[in-house]
Structures are given as C-alpha cells and as structure tokens.
Design a protein around this motif. Structure first.
Motif, PDB file in Angstrom:
ATOM      1  N   GLU A 133       0.856  -1.202   0.000  1.00  0.00           N
ATOM      2  CA  GLU A 133       0.000   0.000   0.000  1.00  0.00           C
ATOM      3  C   GLU A 133       0.884   1.241   0.000  1.00  0.00           C
ATOM      4  O   GLU A 133       1.399   1.651   1.036  1.00  0.00           O
ATOM      5  CB  GLU A 133      -0.930  -0.025   1.217  1.00  0.00           C
ATOM      6  CG  GLU A 133      -1.803   1.212   1.375  1.00  0.00           C
ATOM      7  CD  GLU A 133      -2.593   1.564   0.121  1.00  0.00           C
ATOM      8  OE1 GLU A 133      -2.197   2.531  -0.560  1.00  0.00           O
ATOM      9  OE2 GLU A 133      -3.581   0.866  -0.165  1.00  0.00           O
ATOM     10  N   TRP A 134       1.028   1.822  -1.182  1.00  0.00           N
ATOM     11  CA  TRP A 134       1.918   2.972  -1.355  1.00  0.00           C
ATOM     12  C   TRP A 134       1.541   4.138  -0.451  1.00  0.00           C
ATOM     13  O   TRP A 134       2.395   4.743   0.204  1.00  0.00           O
ATOM     14  CB  TRP A 134       1.905   3.401  -2.816  1.00  0.00           C
ATOM     15  CG  TRP A 134       2.486   4.754  -3.085  1.00  0.00           C
ATOM     16  CD1 TRP A 134       1.818   5.872  -3.447  1.00  0.00           C
ATOM     17  CD2 TRP A 134       3.867   5.128  -2.999  1.00  0.00           C
ATOM     18  NE1 TRP A 134       2.688   6.931  -3.601  1.00  0.00           N
ATOM     19  CE2 TRP A 134       3.946   6.496  -3.330  1.00  0.00           C
ATOM     20  CE3 TRP A 134       5.032   4.446  -2.667  1.00  0.00           C
ATOM     21  CZ2 TRP A 134       5.151   7.198  -3.342  1.00  0.00           C
ATOM     22  CZ3 TRP A 134       6.245   5.152  -2.677  1.00  0.00           C
ATOM     23  CH2 TRP A 134       6.288   6.492  -3.015  1.00  0.00           C
ATOM     24  N   LEU A 135       0.241   4.462  -0.359  1.00  0.00           N
ATOM     25  CA  LEU A 135      -0.188   5.607   0.440  1.00  0.00           C
ATOM     26  C   LEU A 135       0.046   5.366   1.931  1.00  0.00           C
ATOM     27  O   LEU A 135       0.412   6.284   2.664  1.00  0.00           O
ATOM     28  CB  LEU A 135      -1.655   5.924   0.167  1.00  0.00           C
ATOM     29  CG  LEU A 135      -1.978   6.451  -1.234  1.00  0.00           C
ATOM     30  CD1 LEU A 135      -3.477   6.638  -1.415  1.00  0.00           C
ATOM     31  CD2 LEU A 135      -1.246   7.773  -1.493  1.00  0.00           C
ATOM     32  N   ALA A 136      -0.164   4.140   2.388  1.00  0.00           N
ATOM     33  CA  ALA A 136       0.108   3.812   3.794  1.00  0.00           C
ATOM     34  C   ALA A 136       1.601   3.946   4.078  1.00  0.00           C
ATOM     35  O   ALA A 136       2.007   4.409   5.158  1.00  0.00           O
ATOM     36  CB  ALA A 136      -0.367   2.401   4.110  1.00  0.00           C
ATOM     37  N   ASN A 195      -7.756   9.035   1.777  1.00  0.00           N
ATOM     38  CA  ASN A 195      -8.716   7.982   2.127  1.00  0.00           C
ATOM     39  C   ASN A 195      -8.149   6.583   1.852  1.00  0.00           C
ATOM     40  O   ASN A 195      -8.852   5.705   1.351  1.00  0.00           O
ATOM     41  CB  ASN A 195     -10.035   8.175   1.364  1.00  0.00           C
ATOM     42  CG  ASN A 195     -11.167   7.358   1.967  1.00  0.00           C
ATOM     43  OD1 ASN A 195     -11.244   7.171   3.179  1.00  0.00           O
ATOM     44  ND2 ASN A 195     -12.052   6.844   1.112  1.00  0.00           N
ATOM     45  N   PHE A 196      -6.874   6.364   2.176  1.00  0.00           N
ATOM     46  CA  PHE A 196      -6.261   5.066   1.908  1.00  0.00           C
ATOM     47  C   PHE A 196      -6.683   4.007   2.934  1.00  0.00           C
ATOM     48  O   PHE A 196      -6.483   2.817   2.705  1.00  0.00           O
ATOM     49  CB  PHE A 196      -4.732   5.189   1.883  1.00  0.00           C
ATOM     50  CG  PHE A 196      -4.083   5.356   3.227  1.00  0.00           C
ATOM     51  CD1 PHE A 196      -3.777   4.262   4.019  1.00  0.00           C
ATOM     52  CD2 PHE A 196      -3.770   6.617   3.709  1.00  0.00           C
ATOM     53  CE1 PHE A 196      -3.178   4.412   5.261  1.00  0.00           C
ATOM     54  CE2 PHE A 196      -3.181   6.779   4.938  1.00  0.00           C
ATOM     55  CZ  PHE A 196      -2.885   5.669   5.718  1.00  0.00           C
ATOM     56  N   GLY A 263      -2.624  -3.218  10.461  1.00  0.00           N
ATOM     57  CA  GLY A 263      -3.585  -3.390   9.373  1.00  0.00           C
ATOM     58  C   GLY A 263      -3.764  -2.185   8.481  1.00  0.00           C
ATOM     59  O   GLY A 263      -4.770  -2.056   7.776  1.00  0.00           O
ATOM     60  N   LEU A 264      -2.784  -1.300   8.454  1.00  0.00           N
ATOM     61  CA  LEU A 264      -2.887  -0.085   7.624  1.00  0.00           C
ATOM     62  C   LEU A 264      -2.429  -0.324   6.196  1.00  0.00           C
ATOM     63  O   LEU A 264      -2.628   0.522   5.334  1.00  0.00           O
ATOM     64  CB  LEU A 264      -2.073   1.050   8.242  1.00  0.00           C
ATOM     65  CG  LEU A 264      -2.709   1.693   9.479  1.00  0.00           C
ATOM     66  CD1 LEU A 264      -1.673   2.447  10.284  1.00  0.00           C
ATOM     67  CD2 LEU A 264      -3.844   2.618   9.070  1.00  0.00           C
TER      68      LEU A 264
END
Length: 265
Positions: A133-136, A195-196, A263-264
């Motif tokens: 998850e790039w944004l996380a 809103n990731f 869990g992000l």
C-alpha cells in the motif's frame, strides 16, 4: 548543522527515486542498508567484520529482509524457507560459541541474533509496506520524518524538561510532544485526504498516528540505549552530521512493522 542539512538533502535525492520505483531496485538498496546496519552493530561490539559470526549475521539479515514473494517463488520451499533458514543461522551462531571456546559468548550470540532480527524484520516490513500500500507507506514516512524533525526543532527552541537523560540527554518532553503533535496533524490530514484507510474513522486515525509517532521515538531511544551501552556517539560515520544507517533508520525499523501489524497496509 550545515553538514547535517546537506547530507540529508543528498541522501533524500538518492533514496526517494528508489522508494518511488520500488521492486527489485528498492529491495537491493534496502538489503545493502541492512548489511551496513549489521556491520555497524558488529563494529560497536568490536567484532571483526570478516569473522565467521559476522558472515552468519550478514547472511541471516539478508534472509530476513527478503520479501515473502521471493521465498514463494522458490521451487524447493520445503528446504529454502525463511523460518528454517533463520533457525539454521541462529543454531550456527550458537555452535560458534562452542568452537570459539567462548570467545564468542552466549551473551554475544544473543545480542547478534536480536540485532539481526531487529534490523532484518524492520527492513522486511519496510519493503512489505511499500509493496502492499503505497499511500500507507507514505503515511508512515510522514510520521517518522516529521516526528523526528519537529522533535528536534521544538526541543531546541522550547525544550526544558529532559525526557530520559541517562539514555538520550538532548531529548526533551517539549520536543517529544511537539514532534508527535505536528506529525499527527500532518499524517491524519494526509490519511483523510487520500482515504487510503477507509476502515479507520478520524478518531481511530489520530490514535494510531499518535501511537506510531511515540513508537518511532522509542525506536530512536532504543538505538540510543545500545549506543550508550557500547560507549559510542554514533552507530557509524557513513552519513556526516547524521551518523550511521542505524542512526537514520532507527525509528523506521519500529514504525514500519507496526504499520503493517496494525492493518494499515
């Protein structure tokens, strides 16, 4: 201060393209950083970098860092999986305590194993967060960088009350709180705009961000603790004004695993 800023800018210019590209280039870079970090640990312990236990430690940290996808692609997973190899390396280090007639003590072996796992899994989850998850991943970077930067800035400007003077005499409560506050505002704003993580409401995001910011500071303090124990100012001198790789990635080695485990990603 000037040297610190110049080094930081150059390091970011080199580091950010690898982070953006990801994949094999980033894996190679992070593996190299892991090797250097273990080398710094060995240096602090006054162990030769060409010793058998050093070789085992270098191999073990690479095994630990490599992404899960690498192991899944191997045809003989029964014999070449991460868990079995890590155990094999731990066993080898313990055997060295016998063959060296306790020149490598059980305490030495334990600190090497703990160091390899700490460094290896820290960088492993760094790669996993980037891949999943790039944004996380960016969210985690924002927390680490802003907490560290503003804890330093606020602490220098307003710091009066020492945080843990026996471990890190320059850190203050004012800097710690200021760094966490600013990092939380910025990181939560980023999370809400992108809103990731829609499963987290704003209150939960604030709690998670504060916890990650505090965890990052503990990562810094953990590294300060073992530097003080070994009687060194910096883990290395690879980055003028910053110290070594462990000095720069200490917070990241704690935050990235927690980012994944919460869990992000």
């Amino acid at each position: 201060m000037k040297t610190r800023v110049i080094t930081g800018i150059i390091a970011l210019i080199i580091f950010i393209p690898f982070v953006v590209i990801g994949g094999i280039p980033l894996t190679l870079l992070v593996s190299l950083l892991g090797l250097i970090a273990v080398g710094e640990l060995l240096f602090m312990k006054k162990r030769l970098l060409v010793s058998f236990e050093a070789l085992i430690s270098f191999l073990a940290v690479i095994v630990t860092i490599l992404p899960n996808a690498f192991w899944a692609s191997l045809p003989a997973q029964m014999f070449f999986n991460k868990k079995s190899l890590i155990y094999f390396f731990i066993l080898l280090i313990l055997i060295v305590t016998v063959l060296s007639n306790n020149k490598l003590t059980f305490d030495d072996a334990g600190s090497l194993v703990l160091g390899v796992l700490y460094i290896g899994f820290g960088f492993h989850f760094f790669l996993q967060a980037r891949a999943e998850e790039w944004l996380a991943f960016v969210f985690g970077l924002i927390i680490v960088w802003l907490t560290d930067s503003f804890a330093y800035i606020v602490g220098r400007k307003f710091g009066k009350h020492k945080l843990i003077p026996r471990i890190s005499p320059n850190k203050t409560w004012e800097g710690s709180i200021g760094g966490t506050l600013i990092a939380t505002i910025a990181a939560v704003s980023f999370a809400l705009v992108t809103n990731f993580a829609p499963e987290f409401n704003p209150f939960e995001l604030i709690i998670v961000t504060v916890l990650l910011s505090i965890a990052g500071q503990f990562g810094d303090l953990i590294e300060s603790a073992f530097k003080r124990f070994y009687g060194v100012k910096d883990s290395g001198n690879m980055l003028p004004g910053h110290g070594g790789i462990l000095d720069r990635f200490d917070s990241m080695l704690v935050v990235m695993p927690l980012l994944v485990l919460m869990g992000l990603t």
